[in-house]
Motif scaffolding. Structure first.
Motif, PDB file in Angstrom:
ATOM      1  N   LYS A   1       4.451   2.488   4.258  1.00  0.00           N
ATOM      2  CA  LYS A   1       3.256   1.687   4.489  1.00  0.00           C
ATOM      3  C   LYS A   1       3.326   1.035   5.867  1.00  0.00           C
ATOM      4  O   LYS A   1       4.384   0.644   6.319  1.00  0.00           O
ATOM      5  CB  LYS A   1       3.161   0.615   3.404  1.00  0.00           C
TER       6      LYS A   1
ATOM      7  N   MET B   1      -2.247  -1.838   7.301  1.00  0.00           N
ATOM      8  CA  MET B   1      -3.034  -1.266   6.211  1.00  0.00           C
ATOM      9  C   MET B   1      -2.492  -1.753   4.880  1.00  0.00           C
ATOM     10  O   MET B   1      -1.299  -1.636   4.620  1.00  0.00           O
ATOM     11  CB  MET B   1      -2.944   0.268   6.288  1.00  0.00           C
TER      12      MET B   1
ATOM     13  N   CYS C   1      -6.694   6.307   2.005  1.00  0.00           N
ATOM     14  CA  CYS C   1      -6.530   7.127   3.208  1.00  0.00           C
ATOM     15  C   CYS C   1      -5.711   8.385   2.918  1.00  0.00           C
ATOM     16  O   CYS C   1      -6.099   9.490   3.296  1.00  0.00           O
ATOM     17  CB  CYS C   1      -5.857   6.280   4.287  1.00  0.00           C
ATOM     18  N   ARG C   2      -4.591   8.230   2.242  1.00  0.00           N
ATOM     19  CA  ARG C   2      -3.714   9.375   1.947  1.00  0.00           C
ATOM     20  C   ARG C   2      -4.382  10.407   1.042  1.00  0.00           C
ATOM     21  O   ARG C   2      -4.084  11.588   1.117  1.00  0.00           O
ATOM     22  CB  ARG C   2      -2.427   8.899   1.295  1.00  0.00           C
TER      23      ARG C   2
ATOM     24  N   LEU D   1      -4.163   2.256   2.041  1.00  0.00           N
ATOM     25  CA  LEU D   1      -3.230   3.347   2.275  1.00  0.00           C
ATOM     26  C   LEU D   1      -3.448   4.467   1.257  1.00  0.00           C
ATOM     27  O   LEU D   1      -3.503   5.645   1.615  1.00  0.00           O
ATOM     28  CB  LEU D   1      -1.789   2.840   2.183  1.00  0.00           C
TER      29      LEU D   1
END
Length: 87
Positions: free
Chosen positions: A2, A6, A14-15, A11
């Motif tokens: 991380k 963010m 986004c991932r 996170l």
């Protein structure tokens, strides 16, 4: 891993390529297992307890945990329980 810029939920979104944070709530089957995999890649100490508890409440509706380790374990367990990694 991380980044400090963010938070944990951002996170995850986004991932997983989610356009909106709220998309995380609609994940099903293998997508939930994929989200659990993202969380497995984040050590409990990489995010403050507040972020872990925010994720726990937002994604599972469960109450807060007493430690980051507990919140992480509960999240992963609810998202991809053993024997239920697909479907």
């Amino acid at each position: 891993m991380k980044t400090p810029e963010m938070d944990l939920l951002d996170l995850c979104a986004c991932r997983l390529g989610c356009q909106y944070l709220s998309d995380l709530r609609g994940l099903q089957g293998w997508q939930r297992a994929q989200l659990a995999g993202v969380l497995r890649d984040v050590a409990a100490g990489e995010a403050p307890l507040r972020e872990w508890n925010d994720a726990l409440g937002y994604l599972t509706g469960e109450g807060p945990a007493a430690s980051p380790e507990e919140a992480r374990a509960r999240l992963i367990g609810r998202l991809a329980p053993e024997g239920r990694l697909s479907g």
